[in-house]
Design an enzyme around this catalytic site. Sequence first.
Site, short mmCIF file in Angstrom:
data_model
loop_
_atom_site.label_atom_id
_atom_site.label_comp_id
_atom_site.label_asym_id
_atom_site.label_seq_id
_atom_site.Cartn_x
_atom_site.Cartn_y
_atom_site.Cartn_z
CB SER A 7 -12.61 28.15 -19.42
OG SER A 7 -13.33 28.92 -18.48
CG HIS A 32 -11.41 31.20 -22.40
ND1 HIS A 32 -11.58 31.81 -23.62
CD2 HIS A 32 -12.63 31.22 -21.79
CE1 HIS A 32 -12.84 32.18 -23.75
NE2 HIS A 32 -13.50 31.83 -22.66
CG ASP A 34 -14.89 32.41 -19.29
OD1 ASP A 34 -15.19 32.76 -20.44
OD2 ASP A 34 -14.50 31.26 -19.00
CG MET A 36 -18.90 35.84 -16.49
SD MET A 36 -19.60 34.35 -15.77
CE MET A 36 -19.05 33.12 -16.94
CG HIS A 65 -15.54 35.03 -23.33
ND1 HIS A 65 -16.19 33.83 -23.13
CD2 HIS A 65 -16.42 35.82 -23.99
CE1 HIS A 65 -17.41 33.90 -23.63
NE2 HIS A 65 -17.58 35.11 -24.15
CG MET A 67 -19.37 36.35 -21.37
SD MET A 67 -19.30 34.72 -20.62
CE MET A 67 -17.60 34.72 -20.10
CG MET A 136 -20.87 32.35 -26.50
SD MET A 136 -19.50 31.91 -25.41
CE MET A 136 -20.28 30.79 -24.23
N GLY A 141 -22.44 32.41 -19.16
CA GLY A 141 -22.74 32.74 -17.78
C GLY A 141 -22.27 31.68 -16.79
CG PHE A 142 -24.08 29.59 -15.25
CD1 PHE A 142 -23.94 30.04 -13.94
CD2 PHE A 142 -25.14 30.06 -16.02
CE1 PHE A 142 -24.86 30.94 -13.41
CE2 PHE A 142 -26.07 30.96 -15.50
CZ PHE A 142 -25.93 31.41 -14.18
N GLY A 144 -19.71 24.20 -17.18
CA GLY A 144 -20.31 22.90 -16.91
C GLY A 144 -21.62 22.62 -17.61
CG ASP A 174 -16.32 29.56 -24.24
OD1 ASP A 174 -16.30 28.60 -23.47
OD2 ASP A 174 -16.23 30.75 -23.86
N GLY A 175 -17.87 26.29 -24.65
CA GLY A 175 -19.03 25.79 -23.92
C GLY A 175 -19.31 24.33 -24.21
N GLY A 176 -19.18 23.50 -23.18
CA GLY A 176 -19.51 22.09 -23.34
C GLY A 176 -18.54 21.32 -24.24
N GLY A 196 -13.45 24.09 -20.00
CA GLY A 196 -13.37 24.38 -18.57
C GLY A 196 -13.43 23.09 -17.77
CB SER A 197 -16.29 20.99 -16.64
OG SER A 197 -17.12 22.03 -17.04
C1 DX5 Z 1 -19.31 30.22 -20.21
C2 DX5 Z 1 -17.85 30.55 -20.40
C3 DX5 Z 1 -17.02 29.38 -20.73
C4 DX5 Z 1 -17.04 28.28 -19.70
C5 DX5 Z 1 -16.76 26.97 -20.37
O1 DX5 Z 1 -20.05 31.36 -20.11
O2 DX5 Z 1 -17.67 31.50 -21.43
O3 DX5 Z 1 -15.69 29.75 -21.07
O4 DX5 Z 1 -16.12 28.48 -18.68
O5 DX5 Z 1 -16.90 25.95 -19.46
P1 DX5 Z 1 -17.24 24.46 -19.86
O6 DX5 Z 1 -16.09 23.98 -20.73
O7 DX5 Z 1 -17.29 23.76 -18.55
O8 DX5 Z 1 -18.53 24.47 -20.60
ZN ZN Z 2 -15.58 31.84 -22.22
#
Ligand code: DX5
Ligand code: ZN
Length: 222
Positions: A7, A32, A34, A36, A65, A67, A136, A141-142, A144, A174-176, A196-197
């Site tokens: 991401s 990916h 994102d 928003m 993606h 959002m 999800m 939205g964020f 990390g 997606d996420g964490g 992402g992170s």
């Molecule tokens: C969150 C995004 C994700 C996000 C994942 O709203 O849709 O794609 O960037 O980031 P990590 O992998 O850091 O949770």
């Molecule tokens: Zn995403």
Amino acid sequence: MLKLAPSLLAADFSRLNEDIRRIEEGGAHYLHLDVMDGAFVPSISFGTPVIGKLRSCTKLKFDVHMMVEEPARFAGDYVEAGAELITVHAEACRHLDRAVRQIRSLGVQVGVALNPATSLSALDYILNEVDMILLMSVNPGFGGQTYIPYVTEKIKLLRSCLNERGLSTDIQVDGGVTLANAGELVRAGATVLVAGSAIFKGDIRENTRAFVELLEGCEPWI
Ligand code: DX5
Ligand code: ZN
């Protein structure tokens, strides 16, 4: 085949080109992206001007993606900018079936995303019409945030539901997502992992490689 979708949200926005080259060298499959809107989710990220410029920097598949409230309004612009797979949230589309058809008619793949607390039953009638389901595993939205553990059960349920219907639809999570939980997600039935992170913090190429190697060593659900 299992796929890794880094991401871009976690990349260094002052050197996107270099960061993308590193994930490409590491063997990533998708990019990916994102998007928003500050309405469906509390933050604003980037849109077609950025995505369009990045198109010539990489051959990675553009996995967008959205959002965004009523995302189908903008689908044409995203396809023009280079999107190859567009995922919309069930919660953001008043007419989900129409949105899915509209995106498909543009000649790209279409995915439907569900927030962590949205029931899989929202997919009952649309499951046969989509290329990918995005589950999800954090509230969108964020970047990390920490993986929400109950989503693993949801992945398993969705995979068995797809199996019952004879579908091999991709499940994106997606996420964490981290190197520590990736194996468990694949065993539960995920086929596309977003990170992402876990990719962009530290050595981007090596992090990507580590994920790709882990995926190559995993038995997919089939
Ligand atoms: C969150 C995004 C994700 C996000 C994942 O709203 O849709 O794609 O960037 O980031 P990590 O992998 O850091 O949770
Ligand atoms: Zn995403």
